[in-house]
Design a protein around this motif. Structure first.
Motif, PDB file in Angstrom:
ATOM      1  N   GLY A 149      -9.784 -19.181  11.856  1.00  0.00           N
ATOM      2  CA  GLY A 149      -9.862 -17.670  11.539  1.00  0.00           C
ATOM      3  C   GLY A 149      -8.651 -17.032  12.594  1.00  0.00           C
ATOM      4  N   THR A 150      -8.544 -17.383  13.719  1.00  0.00           N
ATOM      5  CA  THR A 150      -7.350 -16.643  14.748  1.00  0.00           C
ATOM      6  C   THR A 150      -6.021 -16.969  14.071  1.00  0.00           C
ATOM      7  N   THR A 151      -5.967 -18.328  13.509  1.00  0.00           N
ATOM      8  CA  THR A 151      -4.684 -18.422  12.925  1.00  0.00           C
ATOM      9  C   THR A 151      -4.242 -17.598  11.779  1.00  0.00           C
ATOM     10  N   ILE A 152      -5.519 -17.469  10.888  1.00  0.00           N
ATOM     11  CA  ILE A 152      -5.102 -16.591   9.664  1.00  0.00           C
ATOM     12  C   ILE A 152      -4.873 -15.129   9.928  1.00  0.00           C
ATOM     13  N   MET A 153      -5.613 -14.746  11.020  1.00  0.00           N
ATOM     14  CA  MET A 153      -5.650 -13.131  11.409  1.00  0.00           C
ATOM     15  C   MET A 153      -4.328 -13.037  11.948  1.00  0.00           C
ATOM     16  N   SER A 154      -3.642 -13.846  12.709  1.00  0.00           N
ATOM     17  CA  SER A 154      -2.456 -13.566  13.210  1.00  0.00           C
ATOM     18  C   SER A 154      -1.289 -13.664  12.363  1.00  0.00           C
ATOM     19  N   THR A 155      -1.588 -14.630  11.095  1.00  0.00           N
ATOM     20  CA  THR A 155      -0.673 -14.604  10.196  1.00  0.00           C
ATOM     21  C   THR A 155      -0.440 -13.258   9.458  1.00  0.00           C
ATOM     22  N   LEU A 156      -1.715 -12.598   9.238  1.00  0.00           N
ATOM     23  CA  LEU A 156      -1.834 -11.458   8.452  1.00  0.00           C
ATOM     24  C   LEU A 156      -1.440 -10.323   9.294  1.00  0.00           C
ATOM     25  N   ARG A 157      -1.541 -10.204  10.528  1.00  0.00           N
ATOM     26  CA  ARG A 157      -0.819  -9.147  11.358  1.00  0.00           C
ATOM     27  C   ARG A 157       0.541  -9.285  11.227  1.00  0.00           C
ATOM     28  N   GLN A 158       1.160 -10.456  11.635  1.00  0.00           N
ATOM     29  CA  GLN A 158       2.476 -10.663  11.296  1.00  0.00           C
ATOM     30  C   GLN A 158       2.932 -10.088  10.041  1.00  0.00           C
ATOM     31  N   ARG A 159       2.444 -10.549   8.982  1.00  0.00           N
ATOM     32  CA  ARG A 159       2.704 -10.037   7.893  1.00  0.00           C
ATOM     33  C   ARG A 159       2.695  -8.583   7.627  1.00  0.00           C
ATOM     34  N   GLN A 160       1.683  -7.969   8.075  1.00  0.00           N
ATOM     35  CA  GLN A 160       1.725  -6.608   8.074  1.00  0.00           C
ATOM     36  C   GLN A 160       2.855  -5.998   8.836  1.00  0.00           C
ATOM     37  N   GLN A 161       3.019  -6.504  10.010  1.00  0.00           N
ATOM     38  CA  GLN A 161       4.141  -5.792  11.031  1.00  0.00           C
ATOM     39  C   GLN A 161       5.437  -6.160  10.050  1.00  0.00           C
ATOM     40  N   LEU A 162       5.542  -7.385   9.677  1.00  0.00           N
ATOM     41  CA  LEU A 162       6.852  -7.534   8.975  1.00  0.00           C
ATOM     42  C   LEU A 162       7.100  -6.593   7.703  1.00  0.00           C
ATOM     43  N   GLN A 164       5.656  -3.670   7.575  1.00  0.00           N
ATOM     44  CA  GLN A 164       6.057  -2.433   8.201  1.00  0.00           C
ATOM     45  C   GLN A 164       7.497  -2.126   8.708  1.00  0.00           C
ATOM     46  N   THR A 165       7.840  -3.185   9.427  1.00  0.00           N
ATOM     47  CA  THR A 165       9.160  -3.354   9.640  1.00  0.00           C
ATOM     48  C   THR A 165      10.386  -3.194   8.919  1.00  0.00           C
ATOM     49  N   VAL A 166      10.195  -3.885   7.671  1.00  0.00           N
ATOM     50  CA  VAL A 166      10.971  -3.991   6.582  1.00  0.00           C
ATOM     51  C   VAL A 166      11.015  -2.475   5.958  1.00  0.00           C
ATOM     52  N   ALA A 167       9.755  -1.917   5.686  1.00  0.00           N
ATOM     53  CA  ALA A 167       9.779  -0.596   5.223  1.00  0.00           C
ATOM     54  C   ALA A 167      10.455   0.452   6.087  1.00  0.00           C
ATOM     55  N   GLU A 168      10.265   0.308   7.526  1.00  0.00           N
ATOM     56  CA  GLU A 168      11.007   1.187   8.324  1.00  0.00           C
ATOM     57  C   GLU A 168      12.694   0.962   8.435  1.00  0.00           C
ATOM     58  N   LEU A 169      12.951  -0.267   8.144  1.00  0.00           N
ATOM     59  CA  LEU A 169      14.313  -0.746   8.103  1.00  0.00           C
ATOM     60  C   LEU A 169      15.096  -0.117   6.962  1.00  0.00           C
ATOM     61  N   ALA A 170      14.132  -0.149   5.819  1.00  0.00           N
ATOM     62  CA  ALA A 170      14.640   0.258   4.662  1.00  0.00           C
ATOM     63  C   ALA A 170      14.766   1.840   4.548  1.00  0.00           C
ATOM     64  N   ASP A 171      13.681   2.576   5.306  1.00  0.00           N
ATOM     65  CA  ASP A 171      14.001   3.968   5.418  1.00  0.00           C
ATOM     66  C   ASP A 171      15.301   4.445   6.325  1.00  0.00           C
TER      67      ASP A 171
END
Length: 386
Positions: A149-162, A164-171
């Motif tokens: 569960g921790t591995t999955i949640m960490s992956t999901l958080r990293q995906r969300q952060q990535l 968000q970062t990609v969206a901010e970079l595009a903006d």
């Protein structure tokens, strides 16, 4: 990847139910059907539910809760029907952690991990010989579930952060592109304004002055009037050539026809013919090759200086010099006119000269000598500028 993992474990559980039917018994068809239904539900709805779920920050949607409940319910049916179906329990962990908030997922997986042990005790009693093996398997599940569960949640958080970062970079890139376009438009507008001011505007000013002279001379001095009419025609042709050149490449037509020295002499001759000012020209014989960009700046600076002499100086004499000086080329334009007003502020022309010179590393100085008049000195690097 997760679909392959979940479906592979369910298939492995079906194989275990079939191979161990003699040892554990149970309703094999019902268990296999429940496990196969789990595979079907995951393949049909799992990807869509997991993509729409937001276990990190979002609420639990009805479709998500229904999906989790159906999968868990089918697994419970399978283990009640046949004990070896417990092998599919690791397939539930990623589905739960990928769709539910962490607290709810940990609680639910812990209860699921305890379910086979509770079922074994209820069915066979505490004295069942195989109970220790079930307890061991339960402990393994209790340890594995939080880790998965921790591995999955960490992956999901990293995906969300990535994301968000990609969206901010595009903006940021879009904003940078917008600002770059705006700056480019402003720079191009300023450059065109300088070109028009240094060429067409000055030519039209000369035409107006000459036309006024012709009007005054048409009756008293026809020869002078005819000469000024010819100058009007020549200036108009030059302006037309400048306009066409600006449209194509913004390289002064005067420089296309010859060297900087020749263009500068023509400008001085034109000023003398139009105004009657005595113009003395001194051009060094050992001028270095400067490049078109520097030649344009020097020519435009000379044009602007002569325009100021024509408009404001009231001068009767003008000295123009172009010569190499200590690693640079210096243009000096000095008149014997009225000089500068004490409150003098640079106008558009001088500001344009400074801006042009700044682009090639040149300098501009404006002074009033002791003998009167104005002295403008332009210095540019002697090395060629592309």
């Amino acid at each position: 990847m997760w679909e392959t993992y979940v479906c592979g474990l369910c298939v492995a559980a079906i194989v275990a139910v079939v191979l161990l039917r003699q040892t554990f018994g149970g309703n094999v068809p019902v268990a296999c059907a429940a496990l196969a239904a789990m595979v079907l539900v995951v393949l049909l709805f799992g990807r869509k539910v997991i993509r729409e779920a937001d276990p990190v920050t979002g609420p639990v949607h009805t479709a998500t809760a229904a999906f989790v409940a159906v999968v868990i319910g089918l697994w419970l049916v399978a283990i009640v029907a046949a004990a070896p179906a417990v092998a599919a329990i690791p397939a539930l962990y990623p589905l739960i952690f990928a769709t539910l908030p962490l607290t709810a997922a940990l609680t639910l997986t812990f209860l699921i991990t305890l379910a086979p042990l509770a079922l074994a005790i209820l069915t066979h009693g505490p004295a069942w010989p195989s109970l220790p093996a079930v307890v061991a398997a339960t402990l393994v599940g209790a340890v594995a579930a939080p880790i998965i569960g921790t591995t999955i949640m960490s992956t999901l958080r990293q995906r969300q952060q990535l994301t968000q970062t990609v969206a901010e970079l595009a903006d940021s890139r879009a904003e940078a592109a917008r600002l770059s376009r705006r700056a480019g438009v402003a720079a191009e507008r300023e450059r065109l304004a300088r070109e028009i001011h240094d060429t067409l505007a000055q030519g039209f000013t000369s035409i107006v002055a000459l036309a006024q002279a012709v009007q005054a001379e048409s009756d008293t001095d026809p020869a002078a009037a005819a000469r000024h009419v010819e100058l009007i025609r020549t200036t108009a042709r030059d302006n037309l050539a400048e306009a066409r050149t600006m449209v194509t490449q913004l390289t002064p037509a005067a420089l296309q026809e010859g060297s900087l020295a020749a263009a500068l002499r023509r400008q001085c001759d034109t000023l003398a013919a139009e105004t009657g000012i005595a113009v003395e020209v001194g051009i060094g014989d050992d001028l270095p090759q400067l490049g078109m960009a520097t030649d344009v700046v020097l020519l435009r600076s000379a044009q602007e200086a002569m325009t100021n002499v024509r408009r404001h100086s009231g001068a009767s004499a003008l000295a123009v010099q172009l010569r190499p000086v200590a690693g640079s080329v210096q243009l000096c334009v000095a008149d014997n006119g009225i000089g500068l007003h004490p409150d003098h502020v640079d106008g558009f022309g001088l500001r344009g000269m400074r801006a042009r010179l700044a682009q090639i590393g040149g300098t501009l100085s404006v002074s009033t000598p002791e003998g009167g008049g104005v002295r403008i000195v332009v210095a540019v690097p002697a090395g060629p500028t592309p």
